[in-house]
Design an enzyme around this catalytic site. Sequence first.
Site, short mmCIF file in Angstrom:
data_model
loop_
_atom_site.label_atom_id
_atom_site.label_comp_id
_atom_site.label_asym_id
_atom_site.label_seq_id
_atom_site.Cartn_x
_atom_site.Cartn_y
_atom_site.Cartn_z
N ASP A 13 -8.67 -63.79 -11.60
CA ASP A 13 -8.13 -62.44 -11.77
C ASP A 13 -7.80 -61.79 -10.43
O ASP A 13 -6.85 -61.02 -10.34
CB ASP A 13 -9.14 -61.54 -12.50
N GLU A 56 -7.93 -70.43 -15.78
CA GLU A 56 -8.79 -69.69 -16.70
C GLU A 56 -9.01 -70.45 -18.00
O GLU A 56 -10.10 -70.46 -18.54
CB GLU A 56 -8.20 -68.31 -17.00
N ASP A 112 -4.28 -67.84 -13.26
CA ASP A 112 -4.49 -67.06 -14.48
C ASP A 112 -3.14 -67.03 -15.20
O ASP A 112 -2.20 -66.38 -14.75
CB ASP A 112 -4.96 -65.64 -14.18
N THR A 131 -4.33 -60.32 -21.27
CA THR A 131 -3.91 -60.90 -22.54
C THR A 131 -3.87 -59.86 -23.66
O THR A 131 -2.99 -59.93 -24.53
CB THR A 131 -4.84 -62.07 -22.94
N ILE A 136 -2.11 -65.76 -18.06
CA ILE A 136 -1.76 -64.39 -18.47
C ILE A 136 -2.96 -63.51 -18.14
O ILE A 136 -3.99 -63.58 -18.81
CB ILE A 136 -1.46 -64.27 -19.99
N ASP A 137 -2.85 -62.71 -17.12
CA ASP A 137 -3.90 -61.74 -16.83
C ASP A 137 -3.52 -60.45 -17.54
O ASP A 137 -2.46 -59.87 -17.27
CB ASP A 137 -4.02 -61.49 -15.32
#
Length: 264
Positions: A212, A70, A85, A90, A87-88
């Site tokens: 995601d 990402e 990802d 955030t 940190i999905d």
Amino acid sequence: METLGTFAHLAEEIAREAGEMLLAKRPARPEVLATKSSPTDVVTALDKASEELIRARLKAVRPDDAILGEEGGSTGDGRVRWIVDPIDGTVNFLYGLPDWAVSIAVEVDGEVVAGVVNVVPRGEVFTAARGEGAWLSGERLRCNTGVPLNRALIATGFGYETGRRRVQAEVLAHVVPRVRDIRRAGSAAADLCSVAAGRVDGYYERGPQVWDYAAGGLIATEAGARLGGLNGGPASPELTLCAAPGLFEELHDLLAPLDPERDA
């Protein structure tokens, strides 16, 4: 010889390490480093640090593989591609809410074959390999089946741009009276794992990107759910829909006339 289990094991190992780093380094209130699609679409320094760690670990053992992240975009052109990802969720990470995750999927020749979602604050690591089921803490996951639309607990999410949010609110207003209730956790990856674990019955959202939903989507389908878009299309940023067969079609047929792929 590469096996799907080998890919899943490596993804899990790295996702766990990234999660441990994020927990150890997260300050009481992380600072916003930058914004993307809107002022509310934020990036923290730890988003970037997490992706850098994941990329470094992958390059050390799989130097010929492609990586799509990402934050760092696409690198490499191997037939094996890692979809990351860091940190999905955030905004949840920023506010100290528990639904954020490290998500890593493995794609071979365009097909997702392994996926890991580490919902770090909850200490839950969801894993799946194609044809080998979805798992959490040694227990095989099964999505809820036989749930009619009017009894279904549905997860969804919202975009960052004002026009899209307005449309999503209009769509939601039509959905809410026709389902049991709505849940909005703030992480597409975690929502898809909730479908897999039977914590919600279905999920739909306009806007999630492949990083995601790649890992969480495999976890959900390996738990028996169906993943797709509108009118037989694949899951995509236009719309991602996930539920057990039967409910998937009911939810699809509720959403399709509402034109949920529009932004105005």
